[in-house]
Motif scaffolding. Structure first.
Motif, PDB file in Angstrom:
ATOM      1  N   LYS A  81      18.542  54.856  28.786  1.00 48.17           N
ATOM      2  CA  LYS A  81      18.972  55.657  29.927  1.00 48.17           C
ATOM      3  C   LYS A  81      20.120  55.036  30.730  1.00 48.17           C
ATOM      4  O   LYS A  81      20.534  55.634  31.724  1.00 48.17           O
ATOM      5  N   THR A  82      20.575  53.870  30.357  1.00 43.22           N
ATOM      6  CA  THR A  82      21.646  53.285  31.154  1.00 43.22           C
ATOM      7  C   THR A  82      22.945  53.220  30.352  1.00 43.22           C
ATOM      8  O   THR A  82      22.942  53.327  29.133  1.00 43.22           O
ATOM      9  N   ARG A  83      24.026  53.034  31.096  1.00 43.95           N
ATOM     10  CA  ARG A  83      25.344  52.908  30.500  1.00 43.95           C
ATOM     11  C   ARG A  83      25.385  51.715  29.553  1.00 43.95           C
ATOM     12  O   ARG A  83      25.913  51.783  28.457  1.00 43.95           O
ATOM     13  N   PHE A 111      23.573  52.462  26.373  1.00 40.43           N
ATOM     14  CA  PHE A 111      24.325  53.345  25.480  1.00 40.43           C
ATOM     15  C   PHE A 111      25.312  52.526  24.650  1.00 40.43           C
ATOM     16  O   PHE A 111      25.412  52.688  23.427  1.00 40.43           O
TER      17      PHE A 111
END
Lengths: 511, 376
Positions: free
Chosen positions: B223-225, B228
């Motif tokens: 769910k985080t940058r 990713f």
């Protein structure tokens, strides 16, 4: 043509089916190959030509249907069995051991190769074969030292060394200059004259017209028809291949371009082995201009692209984008400077094969809104933006959660190009953007490129496909061994002139 | 006719039913095969399995013990999974777990009684994580910057960590050794303030900390940058480089995070049921079992939690088998069988088998990749 083929059938395929992933690559295909003929297999990419050849060569086994070889039904369990019966294939991606010499590659898998290698004998045989077929080769050279064209020669000679009766060439001219292609055609005719049969796979009509005795056309995995080449007219063949009359989009002539957007001066980029692969290239691209770089693969195209986008540090020279020197910038800084890049290898570099289409479309933009807020990703933005882009660019086959690698080549490329265009590039660097695509997808990708050109994007089109280069470029540069050996406006360019320059035989002064 | 009986082909989109059904079937198949084996040795497999079920879940105390066994497995499972997702083959969870226990107990003993629990417990757990990350860094830094093979280095570091722990307790009079016991050497008990309170028989709150840490890892990756970018690197490092991601740093960070998670497990174990650097409780292969947990969970960070509980139940059930005359090693055999079936099951998750004359159903049909992947 030169000699009438005999009526004896070398190979006959009846009702061959072959499916991959539940989709039929070959659907009830019939194919007849006579002894001593050059038989062209014509069709678009994905029409099932390579699959058909691979079945003949024993690489695949058909799901259904019969294969007759010299009148007898056969089932080749593997390429070795096929080769033993006299069927050999030169694949698009060569199957040579790059650390071994030419002669050693000849000996590999040869039934007469015992425990000890009689180098001298093989060297002699290789040299003689090369002379006989006008395919000169140095038997002691190691494969990695050879050019792509020379490696292809090795593949062909290797099969002749095994004395094959049927030789299958899968898109052999794709890696050759026009002149090398002509030489290959001569060899093909010579082999046919000796009573061997040659299957020549191509999607280029003029080549098929020139070299073959008969043509079989495949479309969507089905045989559309077989005709004697002499009786077939090019337009008729084109219609059989594509299924409709089709004109691919080309650029309109523009008199004035904008300001210089990308300026490359005396650029040097190191290659993989430490030697310089790009050796002092200079050119400018103006707003709304497409510069085409023509050249045979492996002449520094990859390194040029890497050097321009920050994937490899140039050893000398400068790259200026819209007034700012970006020579030594990181990849991320290039992206932030609105430089788009479509690499040659879609799944190897341009896309993350295991991630979804939505995620791939956000591959570069994920760092900022709407895709992320602070350190958090915004799932709804991935979905909404993904849906919008998929819709706008007509990317088909997308489903939630589906890894992007399961899309077809054309849809992969549309997704890749769409993502780069969505970054609103000032400069777009494209490597072989329509390579391997069917006509429909080629049309769509070309239109996207031309739309960006009309928007004022400065485009560098690096390609080995002369048709594509001639259709899209305003100006053409020819690259040979890392240098620009010729430059011309597209209007003055012809395939012959480009071909001579690409082979490095002529050097024209840069305009 | 060259008609073929069956066609094996890759599935496109794998439905959640298949994704869940195949591992469950794998576990059942493992139990059946192990059951046949038990039967051949003259034992009634039904009796063995019901005994195991009873020991693991049949009583409140049994459930408590099962969850105690599961706690470190959740974390060593996460440690293995986040590394494997990045194609970092950190099989040093064992050593990083032990180092986590060494550093956590060392810090607890060094701080002594003066620090209140509310500070002490987090400090001890974080110290465990740091210990694990530090141990991982010995393999991670050369891997990222020199290209050494982390499978070999992390594996060897496991033995060094084990030898270090044995040295601290059996081979020296280190601060970790209990000075009051003169007969058989033991670890010095850590201060009471460093112990996580028991909530249910011997079960401590550690299980919640472990679950929270697993959920945190799932959030971080999914769910985080940052997560990713990590997933892009894990899918294709060339693509990541092309997208402007610093690949080396991402791999290094994930490697250290993996070590930290194994270290957390060591810290939690010391601060939980063990209460000292006790080689007999720590040398149980919990780091290695974490690899099995991660594999069986398909590297899914949330699925690791139930899988760890299953593995914990098996571990917990082992000793009870001796009562009915079956060797404890039966459990090891079962775990091995489960792993083999789970790995083999992967094939059926990714491929389907059908008869050539039966067309695949509409829903699961995918667009084919007819294009050959070209070399870069």
């Amino acid at each position: 043509m030169t000699q009438a083929p005999t009526d004896t059938l070398a190979v006959e395929l009846c009702g061959v089916d072959k499916s991959f992933y539940g989709v039929k690559a070959n659907d009830n295909v019939d194919f007849k190959l006579a002894q001593g003929e050059v038989h062209a297999l014509l069709g678009e990419n994905g029409a099932g030509k390579s699959t058909l050849c691979s079945i003949l060569a024993g690489l695949y086994r058909p799901d259904a249907g019969d294969v007759f070889f010299e009148g007898e039904e056969v089932t080749f369990k593997n390429p070795k069995e096929a080769l033993a019966s006299g069927v050999g294939m030169v694949y698009q991606h060569f199957r040579l051991v790059s650390n071994l010499t030419v002669a050693e590659n000849f000996a590999l898998g040869h039934p007469d190769t015992g425990v000890r290698l009689n180098q001298k004998e093989i060297h002699k045989a290789a040299r003689e074969l090369g002379e006989k077929y006008d395919l000169p080769i140095d038997p002691a050279a190691r494969i990695w030292q050879l050019s792509v064209g020379e490696q292809q020669r090795v593949e062909i000679l290797k099969l002749l060394y095994r004395n094959v009766k049927i030789l299958i060439l899968d898109e052999p001219t794709a890696v050759l200059t026009p002149q090398e292609g002509q030489a290959l055609f001569k060899t093909m005719r010579q082999m046919a004259a000796e009573g061997r049969s040659v299957i020549f796979v191509s999607h280029k009509l003029d080549e098929v017209k020139q070299v073959s005795d008969r043509v079989t056309v495949l479309r969507n995995g089905k045989t559309v028809g077989g005709v004697a080449t002499a009786d077939a007219d090019t337009r008729e063949l084109a219609r059989m291949m594509v299924g409709r009359d089709l004109v691919l989009p080309t650029r309109d002539t523009v008199e004035d371009f904008g300001d210089v957007m990308l300026s490359v001066k005396d650029l040097h980029v190191p290659g993989d082995r430490g030697l310089e692969a790009v050796r002092g290239m200079s050119f400018d691209i103006r707003e709304g201009e497409v510069i085409g770089i023509a050249g045979v693969s492996g002449n520094g195209q990859r390194e040029l692209a890497y050097g321009l986008v920050g994937l490899r540090k140039p050893s000398a020279g400068s790259v200026v984008l819209d007034g700012a020197d970006i020579t030594n910038n990181t990849v991320l800084e290039h992206i932030d400077a609105h430089q788009g890049y479509v690499p040659q290898s879609r799944l190897g570099m341009g896309l993350a094969p295991g991630l979804t289409t939505d995620e791939n479309l956000a591959l570069k933009a994920y760092r900022s809104p709407p895709y992320s807020k602070g350190r958090r990703l915004v799932a709804s933005a991935f979905r909404d933006e993904g849906d919008r882009i998929v819709d706008e660019y007509d990317i088909r086959g997308v489903r939630p959660g589906l890894p992007i690698r399961l899309l077809s080549g054309g849809n992969l490329q549309k997704a890749l190009v769409a993502r780069e265009i969505e970054l609103e590039p000032k400069v777009l660097i494209l490597r072989s953007p329509t390579r391997g695509l069917d006509v429909g997808a080629t049309e769509q990708v070309r239109n996207l490129i031309l739309k960006e050109r009309a928007r004022g994007v400065a485009t560098l089109l690096i390609s080995e496909d002369l048709d594509e280069l001639l259709a899209l470029s305003d100006r053409l540069l020819v690259i040979f061994e890392g240098e620009i050996v010729g430059e011309m406006p597209a209007e003055e360019a012809t395939a012959e002139r480009l071909g001579l320059l690409m082979s490095g035989q002529v050097e024209e002064a840069s305009a | 006719m060259t008609k073929r009986r069956f066609i094996v082909e890759p599935r496109g989109l794998v439905s959640w039913k298949v994704r869940l059904g195949v591992p469950v079937a794998s576990v059942l198949a493992a139990f059946i095969v192990a059951g046949i084996f038990l039967f051949l040795t003259g034992v009634n497999p039904i009796e063995v399995y019901s005994e195991m079920l009873d020991a693991a879940f049949g009583s409140p105390r049994g459930i408590s013990e099962t969850l105690i066994s599961a706690t470190p497995l959740i974390l060593t499972g996460v440690a293995a999974a986040i590394a494997f997702k990045m194609l970092v083959w950190n099989i040093g969870g064992e050593g990083q777990f032990i180092l986590g226990a060494i550093v956590a107990s060392g810090v607890a003993i060094w701080l002594g009684d003066g620090v209140p629990s509310i500070l002490m417990i987090p400090i001890v757990i974080v110290a465990g994580g740091l210990g694990g990350a530090m141990w991982a860094s010995i393999a991670a830094i050369p891997r990222v910057y020199l290209g050494t093979n982390e499978i070999i280095t992390t594996l060897m570091l496991n033995f060094i960590a084990l030898a270090l722990m044995n040295f601290l307790i059996f081979g020296s009079s280190s601060p970790w050794r209990d000075p009051e016991v003169s007969t058989f050497p033991q670890g010095r008990p850590i201060p009471e303030s460093a112990r996580i309170p028991e909530i249910f028989f011997r079960l401590t709150g550690g299980i919640f900390i472990a679950i929270a840490l697993a959920v945190f890892a799932w959030y971080l990756i999914g769910k985080t940058r940052w997560g990713f970018a990590v997933r892009i690197v894990g899918d294709s490092s060339d693509t990541a480089r092309y997208a402007g991601i610093g690949v080396a740093r991402k791999i290094l960070t994930v490697f250290l995070l993996s070590g930290a998670y194994a270290g957390f497990a060591g810290g939690l174990f010391v601060a939980g049921p063990v209460g000292a650097l006790d080689p007999r409780s720590l040398d149980l292969g919990l780091g290695f079992t974490g690899i099995i947990v991660a594999a069986l969970a398909g590297l899914h960070l949330i699925a690791i939690i139930p899988v760890a509980i299953l593995m914990g139940a098996l571990n917990n059930a082992g000793p009870s088998l001796q009562a009915i005359g079956v060797p404890t090693a039966t459990v090891t055999m079962l775990q091995g069988a489960i792993l083999i079936f789970a790995v083999a099951g992967e094939f059926f998750i990714n491929n389907r088998i059908r008869r050539p004359d039966i067309e695949p159903d509409e829903e699961s049909e995918v667009t084919p990749v007819l294009e050959e992947v070209e070399p870069a």
